[in-house]
Design an enzyme around this catalytic site. Sequence first.
Site, PDB file in Angstrom:
ATOM      1  CE  LYS A   8     -53.052  28.769 149.100  1.00  0.00           C
ATOM      2  NZ  LYS A   8     -53.352  30.207 149.363  1.00  0.00           N
ATOM      3  CG  ASP A 135     -55.140  28.466 145.592  1.00  0.00           C
ATOM      4  OD1 ASP A 135     -54.716  29.332 144.802  1.00  0.00           O
ATOM      5  OD2 ASP A 135     -55.664  28.732 146.687  1.00  0.00           O
TER       6      ASP A 135
END
Length: 289
Positions: A8, A135
């Site tokens: 990401k 995350d």
Amino acid sequence: MKLKAYAKINLTLDITGRREDGYHTLDTVMHSVSVWDEVEIKRINKPGIRLFCNREYLPVDTKNTAFRAAQYFFERCGITGQGLSIHIRKYIPSRAGMGGGSADAAAVLHGLNQMFRAGLPLEALVELGAKVGADVPFCVVGGACRCQGIGEQVEKVPLLPECWLVLCKPPAGMSTPRAYALIDQFPLSRARATEKMVSLLAGGDLRRIGEGVANRFDETMKLQQVREIKRVMQAAGAFGASMTGSGSAVFGLFPTEEAARACMQQLEGKGRLYLARPLDRGWDYAPEK
């Protein structure tokens, strides 16, 4: 079962506060990109979880996010006495802010949900992910999301328009705890880039989106290697360039593959380079070889 665990980037990252337990609260837009680790999970006869990784310096016990994800999944589903092997082939760089460990954990949760036909809804996998790391909930959902709180509040937002990304991980790196310790020396940012970024994504104008990328860690850490990579990217025509997460990888947004590859040539020798595309998911099945 072989899975791709996608990295990401943070298009924006605002630090909004600090809780009494020491955790920082964030407001960030994250996006999945086409750089991935390969995660293979198999049932084995001997009870327990065994984890193997091609990077010898990474832990293979409860300190590993993928290991903990499997533990929490088995606990949630009441599965006991099961043997499981997890093989991780790392390609996402460490200490980069690209969420490699979180992506691995998310892929394990999705894979086990399929393997054991548990039928856990996405919300349940997000809850398990939140127990593993900040995350992981985003990586479970994937695509483009606004994440708030300590990462557990995940809301889908519009995807990036068609574009190419150059990612460069310089030799300099910093642990996440150290990055947060540094940021505590500065007052909280009044600028709120994330709210604006959600609107920009809805507009779909890549140039304006690029102008809106921002990262509070980037502003406070001021790593010289990061500054130089951003300078090269911007000179090469990037619509926007920023560090991702707590660093130290830097991404640049480009309208064409040709422009992205030309930038990569200019970045030779400044770090590990990746050419990537934005994705609409955080994991996928990997083809069997």
